[in-house]
Design a protein around this motif. Structure first.
Motif, short mmCIF file in Angstrom:
data_model
loop_
_atom_site.label_atom_id
_atom_site.label_comp_id
_atom_site.label_asym_id
_atom_site.label_seq_id
_atom_site.Cartn_x
_atom_site.Cartn_y
_atom_site.Cartn_z
N ILE A 1 -0.49 -12.04 -6.56
CA ILE A 1 -1.47 -12.46 -7.56
C ILE A 1 -1.16 -13.86 -8.08
O ILE A 1 -2.06 -14.66 -8.34
N GLU B 1 -7.53 -2.77 -3.01
CA GLU B 1 -6.30 -2.74 -3.81
C GLU B 1 -6.12 -3.98 -4.67
O GLU B 1 -5.59 -3.89 -5.79
N GLY B 2 -6.55 -5.13 -4.17
CA GLY B 2 -6.35 -6.37 -4.91
C GLY B 2 -7.47 -6.68 -5.86
O GLY B 2 -7.27 -6.80 -7.08
N LYS C 1 -8.90 -2.94 -7.77
CA LYS C 1 -7.93 -2.18 -8.58
C LYS C 1 -7.04 -3.05 -9.45
O LYS C 1 -6.56 -2.59 -10.49
N ARG C 2 -6.78 -4.31 -9.03
CA ARG C 2 -5.82 -5.13 -9.76
C ARG C 2 -6.41 -6.41 -10.31
O ARG C 2 -5.68 -7.22 -10.89
N GLY C 3 -7.70 -6.62 -10.14
CA GLY C 3 -8.34 -7.76 -10.76
C GLY C 3 -8.11 -9.10 -10.10
O GLY C 3 -8.32 -10.15 -10.72
N LEU C 4 -7.67 -9.11 -8.84
CA LEU C 4 -7.53 -10.36 -8.12
C LEU C 4 -8.90 -11.04 -8.03
O LEU C 4 -9.90 -10.40 -7.69
N GLN D 1 7.08 -2.75 -4.46
CA GLN D 1 5.65 -2.98 -4.27
C GLN D 1 5.04 -3.68 -5.48
O GLN D 1 4.27 -4.64 -5.34
N ASP D 2 5.40 -3.22 -6.67
CA ASP D 2 4.87 -3.85 -7.88
C ASP D 2 5.27 -5.32 -7.96
O ASP D 2 4.47 -6.19 -8.33
N TRP E 1 3.18 -7.37 -5.49
CA TRP E 1 1.83 -7.62 -5.99
C TRP E 1 1.85 -8.73 -7.05
O TRP E 1 0.93 -9.56 -7.10
N LYS E 2 2.87 -8.78 -7.87
CA LYS E 2 2.97 -9.85 -8.87
C LYS E 2 2.96 -11.21 -8.20
O LYS E 2 2.25 -12.14 -8.63
N TYR F 1 0.81 -1.23 0.00
CA TYR F 1 0.00 0.00 0.00
C TYR F 1 0.84 1.28 0.00
O TYR F 1 0.53 2.22 -0.73
#
Length: 454
Positions: free
Chosen positions: A308, A352-353, A356-359, A300-301, A304-305, A275
């Motif tokens: 996911i 956030e997941g 925003k990121r399509g989890l 952070q990026d 997240w990879k 975050y």
């Protein structure tokens, strides 16, 4: 058949994915899944809400019994915050409380301190320290700890009787041998103590004091080196391990490689690493100081990879509160390192997941509940399935609110998330079929939580 509770009209996240289905509860357990399930004493309409398994946060610090830290965070306030945030079970760390949880006597004191105070269910870590290698580890196993925890980074206050202490390489190796015999997991705070301590002392001597400068004294390689060392000892001893709060993708990559070689190893990250980034820390202030530190956007990026992809099995709070005076410092090197965050795991991760990121919703439930419960041997938790504990969090999507200090249930009402707008809300939390929090009504009275002994 008549049930105690039926949840209707929600989008329910099952082990196979989300579906519109009704859930029936009897005697605190999930008793039926389907449609037209019959009568119940209570019917809850979850129209427009996501019904997820309650979060299992495997990294939370509570300071009961507290000693000189009694004002940091007790079971009452800490478990209320969990209820409000959708955390129905957590695994409590063995340090910050006094005495630290390192043997049979100290864990029995912890159980006594939590009697009639728990709003959610609590499992316990036992500590691995240099001074409990002569029987303490086995005593903790006999008392039902879910797992063990050690620090490779410097920790504890040697002037306080009964405080925690970090391991040297011998204690780590010998402790791993003993823990391997229990079959339980060793969770590890992996940072190179000698290097980070020396870099910190040198920076402070130069007059550096910002949070950005603090982050620079704990570079990525100090995390990666410690993870590699832990992996090496795990291979030697056969100990199952879990790397705590990985703050860099390079650390996750070491875990992936070790798993590919056959090692029984997993890792977690923290919500705050997913975050915040380094460049905003000094504008937030000392409430955002932690270790390992919050790193840059690229880190952070990368995290997240791996969240996911599933390589990181869970994102925890590492809820590590203190009193305001320990954060009220001009120099980052003098401030307490710990973030108060357990109340905002679920809403932030959903926003956030998922949003925003399509989890996927199934991956979200795996992240917050299913995978951590499986890894930490909590078989009645973690998923919406027949026979499991009826633990749920209802999430209201696309419902923005701005977190205020007065919203926090913590004993000390500060957090780096204060002032942030989060586009999801916890609408209801249910523990073993009983509502323990509802939006607009607050945390319910009554301590219905229990200690879980494994």
């Amino acid at each position: 058949m008549s049930y105690d509770l039926i949840i209707k009209n929600g989008l329910v996240i099952l082990e196979t994915g989300e579906t519109n289905i009704d859930v029936a509860v009897k005697n605190g357990k999930i008793a039926a899944l389907g449609y037209d399930l019959g009568d119940a004493e209570e019917i809850i309409d979850a129209e427009g809400l996501i019904v997820s398994p309650g979060m299992v946060d495997v990294h939370v610090h509570i300071t009961d019994p507290g000693g000189v830290r009694a004002d940091w965070e007790g079971y009452v306030t800490g478990t209320k915050a969990c209820a409000k945030g959708g955390v129905t079970t957590f695994v409590e760390m063995p340090l910050n409380q006094l005495p630290a949880t390192v043997n049979g006597e100290s864990i029995r004191k912890k159980y006594a301190a939590g009697q009639d105070k728990l709003r959610v269910d609590v499992a316990s870590f036992g500590g691995l320290v240099p001074f409990n290698l002569d029987g303490g580890i086995q005593e903790l196993n006999d008392e039902g700890v879910a797992a063990y925890k050690c620090f490779m980074a410097t920790c504890g206050d040697p002037t306080l009787d009964g405080d925690f202490s970090n391991v040297d390489d011998y204690a780590l190796m010998e402790g791993m041998k003993q823990i391997a015999k229990t079959g339980k997991l060793l969770a590890i705070h992996a940072e190179n103590a000698a290097i980070t301590d020396a870099l910190g002392r040198a920076a402070k001597a130069r007059g550096e004091k910002t949070l950005a400068e603090y982050v620079a004294t704990r570079p990525v390689f100090t995390e990666v080196e410690a993870i590699r060392r832990a992996i090496f000892f795990a291979k030697l001893t056969g100990c199952r391990i879990h790397i705590c709060h990985v703050a860099c993708p390079e650390g996750v990559e070491e875990v992936i490689k070790a798993r590919e070689e056959g090692l029984d190893i997993t890792c977690e990250t923290c919500v705050h690493y997913l975050y915040f980034t380094t460049d905003e820390l000094d504008s937030i202030g000392m409430s955002a100081k932690c270790s390992p530190p919050i790193r840059d956007q690229a880190a952070q990026d990368g995290l997240w990879k791996y969240v996911i992809s599933g390589a990181v099995i869970t994102a925890v709070s590492d809820h590590s509160p203190c009193t305001p005076d320990l954060k009220d410092k001009d120099n980052a090197f003098d401030a307490w390192g710990g973030i108060s965050g357990v109340q905002n795991n679920v809403d932030i991760l959903f926003d956030e997941g998922v949003q925003k990121r399509g989890l996927s919703l199934k991956a979200f439930a795996d992240l917050i509940a299913t995978k951590p419960s499986e890894r930490f041997n909590l078989p009645m938790k973690g998923s919406i399935a027949l026979g499991k504990d009826a633990d749920f969090v209802f999430i209201k999507p696309q419902s923005a609110y701005t977190l205020k200090a007065e919203d926090l249930e913590y004993r000390n009402k500060f957090s780096p998330y204060v002032g942030r707008t989060i586009n999801a809300q916890i609408a209801r939390t249910i523990l073993r079929g009983k509502t323990i929090y509802a939006l607009g009504q607050g945390v319910t009275e009554g301590a219905v939580g229990q200690f879980i002994r494994r």
